[in-house]
Design a protein around this motif. Structure first.
Motif, PDB file in Angstrom:
ATOM      1  N   GLU A 163      27.281   1.392  22.968  1.00  0.00           N
ATOM      2  CA  GLU A 163      26.404   2.320  22.263  1.00  0.00           C
ATOM      3  C   GLU A 163      26.608   2.276  20.744  1.00  0.00           C
ATOM      4  OE1 GLU A 163      27.273   6.132  23.766  1.00  0.00           O
ATOM      5  OE2 GLU A 163      25.271   6.911  23.395  1.00  0.00           O
ATOM      6  N   PHE A 164      27.872   2.248  20.307  1.00  0.00           N
ATOM      7  CA  PHE A 164      28.139   2.286  18.871  1.00  0.00           C
ATOM      8  C   PHE A 164      27.570   1.044  18.179  1.00  0.00           C
ATOM      9  CE2 PHE A 164      32.075   4.972  19.941  1.00  0.00           C
ATOM     10  CZ  PHE A 164      31.324   6.129  19.873  1.00  0.00           C
TER      11      PHE A 164
ATOM     12  N   PRO B 104      23.330  12.216  22.420  1.00  0.00           N
ATOM     13  CA  PRO B 104      23.804  12.281  21.039  1.00  0.00           C
ATOM     14  C   PRO B 104      24.995  11.331  20.894  1.00  0.00           C
ATOM     15  CG  PRO B 104      23.539  14.489  21.930  1.00  0.00           C
ATOM     16  CD  PRO B 104      23.349  13.538  23.074  1.00  0.00           C
ATOM     17  N   ASN B 105      24.952  10.447  19.908  1.00  0.00           N
ATOM     18  CA  ASN B 105      25.993   9.423  19.839  1.00  0.00           C
ATOM     19  C   ASN B 105      26.524   9.236  18.418  1.00  0.00           C
ATOM     20  OD1 ASN B 105      23.734   8.308  18.737  1.00  0.00           O
ATOM     21  ND2 ASN B 105      23.473   6.724  20.271  1.00  0.00           N
ATOM     22  N   PRO B 106      27.050  10.308  17.817  1.00  0.00           N
ATOM     23  CA  PRO B 106      27.655  10.113  16.497  1.00  0.00           C
ATOM     24  C   PRO B 106      28.865   9.181  16.616  1.00  0.00           C
ATOM     25  CG  PRO B 106      28.176  12.294  17.347  1.00  0.00           C
ATOM     26  CD  PRO B 106      27.180  11.697  18.284  1.00  0.00           C
ATOM     27  N   PHE B 107      29.130   8.443  15.538  1.00  0.00           N
ATOM     28  CA  PHE B 107      30.334   7.625  15.508  1.00  0.00           C
ATOM     29  C   PHE B 107      31.548   8.553  15.497  1.00  0.00           C
ATOM     30  CE2 PHE B 107      27.387   4.841  12.925  1.00  0.00           C
ATOM     31  CZ  PHE B 107      27.155   3.945  13.951  1.00  0.00           C
ATOM     32  N   PRO B 108      32.670   8.125  16.074  1.00  0.00           N
ATOM     33  CA  PRO B 108      33.873   8.957  16.059  1.00  0.00           C
ATOM     34  C   PRO B 108      34.501   8.988  14.669  1.00  0.00           C
ATOM     35  CG  PRO B 108      34.272   6.918  17.239  1.00  0.00           C
ATOM     36  CD  PRO B 108      32.848   6.883  16.810  1.00  0.00           C
ATOM     37  N   GLN B 109      33.752   9.477  13.721  1.00  0.00           N
ATOM     38  CA  GLN B 109      34.202   9.564  12.340  1.00  0.00           C
ATOM     39  C   GLN B 109      33.754  10.908  11.795  1.00  0.00           C
ATOM     40  OE1 GLN B 109      32.376   6.194  10.478  1.00  0.00           O
ATOM     41  NE2 GLN B 109      33.813   4.734  11.377  1.00  0.00           N
ATOM     42  N   ASP B 155      35.555  15.767  12.147  1.00  0.00           N
ATOM     43  CA  ASP B 155      35.092  14.804  13.128  1.00  0.00           C
ATOM     44  C   ASP B 155      33.733  15.231  13.688  1.00  0.00           C
ATOM     45  OD1 ASP B 155      34.703  13.016  15.155  1.00  0.00           O
ATOM     46  OD2 ASP B 155      36.784  13.059  15.820  1.00  0.00           O
ATOM     47  N   GLN B 157      32.299  14.432  16.337  1.00  0.00           N
ATOM     48  CA  GLN B 157      32.227  14.666  17.772  1.00  0.00           C
ATOM     49  C   GLN B 157      32.734  16.040  18.170  1.00  0.00           C
ATOM     50  OE1 GLN B 157      33.955  11.070  19.476  1.00  0.00           O
ATOM     51  NE2 GLN B 157      31.953  10.118  19.313  1.00  0.00           N
TER      52      GLN B 157
END
Lengths: 282, 262
Positions: A163-164, B104-109, B155, B157
């Motif tokens: 996904e990323f 929902p797919n925010p980057f882990p940042q 973060d 997430q």
């Protein structure tokens, strides 16, 4: 008690016993080495050159040598290993070429270490004329370490959700930008762990350095990558088999130093891994 | 296919799809799709699972390119330029056609880094803008600024799912696209978060061409100006949303929206 309850209990005991069998030898090995080696431990033992045909004095050059070899191995194996892993995980398609690479990696991992030693002797020491040197030893150890680093790094990269990469592409990022800015940082803890485990293996091996770098005894520390060096595993082998009348405590002391070096790094890798695993949210 | 005359004076054609076919191997997932999508309008695509509506959406920013063994045949004109022509720049296309995903797919940042990702990879004119302004502007655009302005370095997430989805919208508009594709953007969200996203879509359509794939016919009826109904890889009917939901021309459409088929 019914038959199936009894079977359940018997099965449980058997499995617990098997698990215990793994722990016991490790405890015995560590315990005996610590007990017999502690008496040799002293500041002098760690920081002085050997004296009296290695029957007295310290093992400083062997410690330095092992650390130098680990650094040399890391310098070669990390870029090549991580680079290969990125290629295999992110770019390679499933075709004959990449299947051959994978097969090569698996086989590389299965080659006995003494064969690496002979290979290093043939290629680096003799053919490329690097001589018996830190350079030859590091290159040999690096090749031996590569499969460990590649497998661990590839697994770490693959565990980052697809996904990323998709999102990065959907935002106009190139493939490399996605890898560089999102995938690699996420995979880094796994990669670092793999690197440490690979270097540990390199630190403890005797056979690959036997013909390529290790010296029986040197009165001074190496001054360049073309010098020979003493190293802990080989030193241990030498004082245990080649020197008559060697005090036992020096042998166990040397083993203890090697063990502590390796276990500390191993522990570090485990802590790092569990720390990042707890922080990970996917 | 049944269609009506769309040419009203204030509407501008943003995307024209002409005879588009899409194949997974030999299987045609899209058959002969022809559709005009208007700028500054919300176009909803409805239809049962597997009807090709998501595949169609992903044809519009060529995200299907990453799936091996697939092929698109036909024309997709974005501002009169065929995005499938051999000299089309796919990377640039995606900065013009943004996408919001189902989950929902925010980057882990951090929140900030999520929004800044696009401008950073694409580059931006540093003489006229700085990154902080772009991030603030984008978060305001996604109606998220007031909620997160004091915790930009946290973060992403850790946000609620609804906030995460609005962050993903902010991240998308930070690259200044013309078109925003939304692939079932509310299916992971609760009704309140869904309502907030729909409100946001109404604001966004002042500036963007929005295309949304949805399983919820109520949602399509609530937010969209145009609705297309897909069935087995074909675009069965495309019309004003109120026409589709009040006077569907096709019997298939009628059965689907009244719950008798699908």
């Amino acid at each position: 008690m019914s038959r199936r309850h009894w079977a359940q209990r018997a099965g449980f005991s058997l499995l617990a016993f098997s698990a215990l069998m793994v722990v016991i030898p490790i405890l015995i090995v560590i315990g005996s080495i610590v007990m017999r080696g502690m008496s040799a431990m002293s500041w002098e033992f760690l920081t002085q050159m050997p004296r009296d045909g290695m029957k007295a004095g310290g093992i400083f050059p062997a410690i330095v040598g092992t650390i130098l070899l680990m650094i040399g191995t890391a310098v070669v194996a990390i870029p090549v290993g991580v680079g290969s892993a990125i290629y295999l995980s992110e770019y390679a398609r499933d075709n004959f070429f990449t299947r051959s690479i994978r097969l090569a990696i698996v086989n590389l991992a299965g080659i006995p270490s003494v064969v690496y030693g002979l290979f290093g002797l043939g290629l680096f020491v003799i053919f490329l004329q690097f001589g018996t040197s830190i350079l030859s030893g590091s290159l040999t150890l690096a090749i031996m370490t590569l499969p460990i680093i590649i497998s661990a790094a590839e697994e770490a990269l693959r565990s980052v959700p697809t996904e990323f990469r998709t999102v990065s592409a959907s935002l106009g990022g190139t493939k490399w930008q996605g890898i560089r800015k999102i995938v690699l940082p996420q995979a880094l803890p796994g990669i670092i762990t793999g690197v440490i485990l690979g270097l540990l293996r390199a630190a403890g091996e005797t056979a690959p350095i036997l013909f390529t770098v290790a010296a029986f005894f040197l009165p001074k520390l190496p001054e360049s990558v073309f010098d020979q060096t003493m190293a802990l595993p080989y030193h241990l082998y030498v004082i245990s088999t080649q020197v008559p009348g060697m005090p036992l405590e020096i042998q166990y002391g040397t083993a203890l130093v090697l063990l502590v070096l390796v276990l500390t790094l191993n522990l570090g890798a485990s802590i790092l891994r569990s720390y990042f695993r707890r922080r990970r949210q996917w | 296919m049944i269609r009506v005359d769309q040419n009203k004076n204030h509407l501008v054609n943003k995307i024209s799809v002409e005879n588009l076919y899409f194949y997974y191997g030999k299987f045609p997932a899209l058959k002969d799709i022809t559709i005009q999508i208007q700028d500054r309008q919300i176009t909803a695509l409805i239809g049962p699972s597997g009807c090709g509506k998501s595949t169609f959406l992903r044809c519009l920013n060529r995200m299907n390119d990453t799936i091996p063994n697939t092929r698109a045949v036909g024309k997709v004109l974005l501002d009169d330029k065929n995005i499938y022509s051999p000299d089309a720049d796919v990377i640039n296309l995606r900065s013009k056609v943004g996408m919001v995903f189902q989950r929902p797919n925010p980057f882990p940042q951090s929140i900030y880094n999520n929004v800044a990702f696009g401008p950073r990879v694409l580059g931006f004119d540093k003489s006229t803008k700085n990154l902080d302004d772009i991030v603030e502007e984008s978060l305001r655009g996604a109606a998220l600024w007031d909620e997160v302005k004091d915790k930009l370095d946290q973060d992403a997430q850790a946000l609620s799912l609804g906030e995460q989805q609005r962050l993903c919208i902010a991240r998308t508009i930070a690259v200044k696209p013309d078109v925003i594709l939304m692939d079932e953007p509310c299916s992971a969200l609760d009704p309140i978060a869904t309502y907030e996203i729909e409100e946001l879509m109404r604001i966004l359509k002042e500036k963007y061409c929005i295309i949304i794939v949805t399983h919820s016919m109520q949602q399509a009826a609530r937010v969209s100006d145009w609705t297309g109904f897909f069935w087995l890889g074909e675009l069965v009917e495309f019309n004003h949303t109120h026409e589709i939901f009040t006077f569907p021309r096709s019997k298939l459409t009628h059965d689907y929206i009244s719950g008798r088929a699908g």
